[in-house]
Design a protein around this motif. Structure first.
Motif, PDB file in Angstrom:
ATOM      1  N   GLU A   1       0.819  -1.389  -0.048  1.00 47.31           N
ATOM      2  CA  GLU A   1      -0.127  -0.144   0.039  1.00 47.31           C
ATOM      3  C   GLU A   1       0.867   1.297  -0.086  1.00 47.31           C
ATOM      4  OE1 GLU A   1      -2.762   0.028   3.075  1.00 47.31           O
ATOM      5  OE2 GLU A   1      -3.715   1.798   2.555  1.00 47.31           O
ATOM      6  N   LEU A   2       1.947   1.205   0.640  1.00 44.86           N
ATOM      7  CA  LEU A   2       2.965   2.212   0.842  1.00 44.86           C
ATOM      8  C   LEU A   2       3.459   2.585  -0.416  1.00 44.86           C
ATOM      9  CD1 LEU A   2       3.483   3.181   3.607  1.00 44.86           C
ATOM     10  CD2 LEU A   2       5.508   2.033   3.631  1.00 44.86           C
ATOM     11  N   LEU A   3       3.841   1.417  -1.159  1.00 48.07           N
ATOM     12  CA  LEU A   3       4.656   1.620  -2.558  1.00 48.07           C
ATOM     13  C   LEU A   3       3.583   2.049  -3.514  1.00 48.07           C
ATOM     14  CD1 LEU A   3       6.418  -1.645  -2.753  1.00 48.07           C
ATOM     15  CD2 LEU A   3       7.470   0.524  -2.422  1.00 48.07           C
ATOM     16  N   LEU A   4       2.376   1.521  -3.660  1.00 48.71           N
ATOM     17  CA  LEU A   4       1.508   1.778  -4.544  1.00 48.71           C
ATOM     18  C   LEU A   4       0.946   3.366  -4.240  1.00 48.71           C
ATOM     19  CD1 LEU A   4      -0.300  -1.471  -5.604  1.00 48.71           C
ATOM     20  CD2 LEU A   4       1.901  -0.327  -6.699  1.00 48.71           C
ATOM     21  N   THR A   5       0.922   3.760  -3.347  1.00 46.80           N
ATOM     22  CA  THR A   5       0.412   5.164  -3.287  1.00 46.80           C
ATOM     23  C   THR A   5       1.533   6.319  -2.971  1.00 46.80           C
ATOM     24  OG1 THR A   5       0.594   4.715  -0.676  1.00 46.80           O
ATOM     25  CG2 THR A   5      -1.561   4.486  -1.537  1.00 46.80           C
ATOM     26  N   LYS A   6       2.807   5.871  -3.477  1.00 50.46           N
ATOM     27  CA  LYS A   6       3.767   6.738  -3.704  1.00 50.46           C
ATOM     28  C   LYS A   6       3.929   6.906  -5.421  1.00 50.46           C
ATOM     29  CE  LYS A   6       6.571   6.013   0.314  1.00 50.46           C
ATOM     30  NZ  LYS A   6       5.518   6.857   0.992  1.00 50.46           N
ATOM     31  N   ASN A   7       4.801   7.596  -5.771  1.00 50.61           N
ATOM     32  CA  ASN A   7       4.893   7.800  -7.097  1.00 50.61           C
ATOM     33  C   ASN A   7       5.671   6.585  -7.969  1.00 50.61           C
ATOM     34  OD1 ASN A   7       4.468   9.424  -9.433  1.00 50.61           O
ATOM     35  ND2 ASN A   7       6.575  10.660  -8.930  1.00 50.61           N
TER      36      ASN A   7
END
Lengths: 307, 238
Positions: free
Chosen positions: B84-90
């Motif tokens: 979730e952390l990765l995919l909500t970043k750029n």
């Protein structure tokens, strides 16, 4: 950057997690997102951050739809359970997050230093995240959300697991940040909303049930003035009768007959303090307590969400 | 810096910062070394300056080694919620999949690079067929890339590493053995298709030193297909 949420809907099977909600948040505003568990807070936040797809409606950030997938670098997000790479040192982790948010290489050390200072991570910065206490992990989560200096912060329960001192620090931090940024934070802790948020939005079963500042919500919920009164040196029945005859008093109730405690409800939009005082003076009673009863935010919350 | 490279670098560092990288590297080298030089029909028994034995055995070990490397990549991110952390970043799902793939593939390349001394040794021992050996290494890299893509796909399906490992193993076995095995029982076009889909059909011809476009296209399609499926799986968010 403003956030505009337009007729947002998301359903899981037959259940609508978010049901046609619309609201907007302006720059410099801290919005408190309240609601019981399963009300749709997290789902809404996940849609704003583009983690789950929007079913119907749209979310605009600075006028641009998030569906383009290009708005994520303007958003800082602290997910609900604060997932972290436990085997990474704090500094490496922040560097990783900064690079993924396309912070330029020359800026990364400055940003990390700034975040370490802002979130009070200086003592722990070389430890692995797995070695940190819950409070410090939460700070790391906040630091990664803010590392790229986003215009928008989405914080899902930012103060869970913090001790009272840390909670106050983090609230201050959010208040401070909220002056230039657009912040949405969700929480269960009601005093927290009052302490940090400019505006409160309560949702229940996917629908907005209240929207406004803490004081406007209070006014709406309260309606009539309620006073708790204790009158000494008088016969309780006599006092009761005379109180009831007052012009602005709608209802009198015994709280405790032996000590002459009463609960007095005034006629709508009227105040009865003065009348009660004058009545006591006239009868030589001693008015030893007169407490206006404030509706607590907890009660408003319960009223709106338990139906 | 490109997110693909940022992710790849982090994951590659992760292998060497923990025991896993070294463990996998040594297991591969111990087994492949034993089977090339010491056990069975090894170089000394054959009395030939060739690495055929090495290129024959390598897929058998990569079959296990590659899924062991790839199993945690996406499954673990799902389990711990960091995806979730990765995919909500750029970062897009494609960049995430490519970054993970690149990290694992580079790790396999490093592992295989440790066998280059075998080549140097063989050259000293006699008249080695350089073309066949270079072809063999190219084949091995293509095969590893295909296994890596399969592993990444398996890892993207569920949040459990064991499931990811076993699933990748099964798919690898299907492509390495079962398709060819079943294909031999069928005559006509069914057999042709099954045989064309099986890895050894393409791998052996490359490791003989024959670099054919259709073999490269075959491995390329396998890699593309499984990475695409992994991307599809990750980007489907509800």
């Amino acid at each position: 950057m403003d956030i505009q949420i337009q007729q947002l809907t998301k359903s899981y099977g037959f259940q609508k997690a978010v049901d046609n909600i619309s609201f907007s948040v302006k720059t410099g505003e801290v919005l408190g997102f309240l609601g019981p568990n399963g009300a749709g807070k997290t789902t809404t936040m996940k849609m704003i951050t583009n983690y789950i797809d929007i079913e119907q409606g749209d979310i605009l950030i600075g006028g641009q739809s998030i569906k383009s997938g290009k708005m994520n670098r303007h958003i800082g997000y602290l997910p609900e359970h604060n997932p972290l790479y436990l085997d990474m040192p704090v500094i490496d982790y922040l560097e990783y997050c900064a690079s993924l948010q396309s912070v330029s290489k020359s800026m990364i050390p400055t940003r990390i230093r700034e975040m370490v200072r802002l979130c009070g991570l200086d003592v722990e910065k070389h430890k692995k995240i797995g070695e940190l206490s819950k409070g410090y992990r939460q700070r790391v989560g906040l630091a990664q959300a803010m590392i790229h200096d986003p215009a928008i912060l989405i914080l899902d329960e930012p103060t869970t697991g913090l001790d009272p001192n840390q909670i106050i620090e983090i609230r201050d931090l959010i208040r401070q940040l909220g002056k230039q940024k657009t912040v949405i934070l969700s929480t269960h802790i009601l005093p927290e909303v009052e302490a940090t948020c400019d505006r409160i939005l309560i949702i229940n079963h996917g629908k907005i049930v209240a929207d406004g500042t803490a004081s406007t919500l209070r006014k709406q919920a309260q309606g009539q003035q309620v006073l708790k009164v204790k009158i000494d040196e008088g016969d309780s029945n006599d006092i009761f009768e005379k109180l009831q005859k007052l012009e602005h008093v709608a209802m009198v109730d015994f709280v405790d007959r032996a000590t002459n405690r009463f609960e007095i409800q005034s006629v709508a939009e009227m105040q009865s303090n003065k009348e009660i005082f004058n009545l006591c003076v006239k009868n030589n009673w001693v008015l030893s307590e007169c407490i206006p009863f404030e509706t607590k935010l907890e009660d408003i919350f319960r009223d709106l969400t338990l139906n | 810096m490109n997110p693909v490279w940022v992710i790849a670098k982090k994951e590659l560092n992760g292998y060497f910062n923990s025991l896993i990288g070294y463990l996998i590297l040594s297991i591969f080298l111990i087994f492949i070394g034993a089977f090339t030089w010491l056990i069975g029909n090894d170089v000394f028994i054959r009395q030939q300056a060739s690495l055929d034995e090495f290129f024959g055995w390598a897929p058998m070990f990569l079959l296990f080694i590659v899924p062991a490397l790839t199993m945690k990549q996406i499954a673990e991110e799902k389990r711990s919620g960091t995806i979730e952390l990765l995919l909500t970043k750029n970062v897009s799902s494609r960049q995430l999949v490519l970054g993970k793939f690149l990290a694992c593939f580079l790790m396999v390349c490093i592992t295989i690079a440790f066998t280059i001394p075998y080549y140097l040794t063989i050259v000293q021992l006699g008249n080695a067929d350089h073309g066949a050996i270079i072809g063999g290494y190219i084949g091995l890299l293509l095969l590893s890339a295909a296994f890596t893509a399969i592993g990444i796909f398996a890892s993207s399906l569920k949040d459990n590493q064991i499931v990811a490992f076993l699933l990748a193993l099964v798919i690898n076995v299907i492509f390495l053995f079962i398709l060819g095995f079943v294909g031999n029982y069928f005559s006509g076009w069914v057999g042709d298709i099954l045989n064309t889909l099986s890895i050894p059909n393409h791998y052996t011809s490359i490791s003989r030193g024959v670099l054919d476009t259709k073999d490269i296209v075959y491995f390329g399609s396998l890699i593309f297909l499984f990475l695409f499926l992994a991307e599809l799986k990750i980007s489907k968010k509800s």
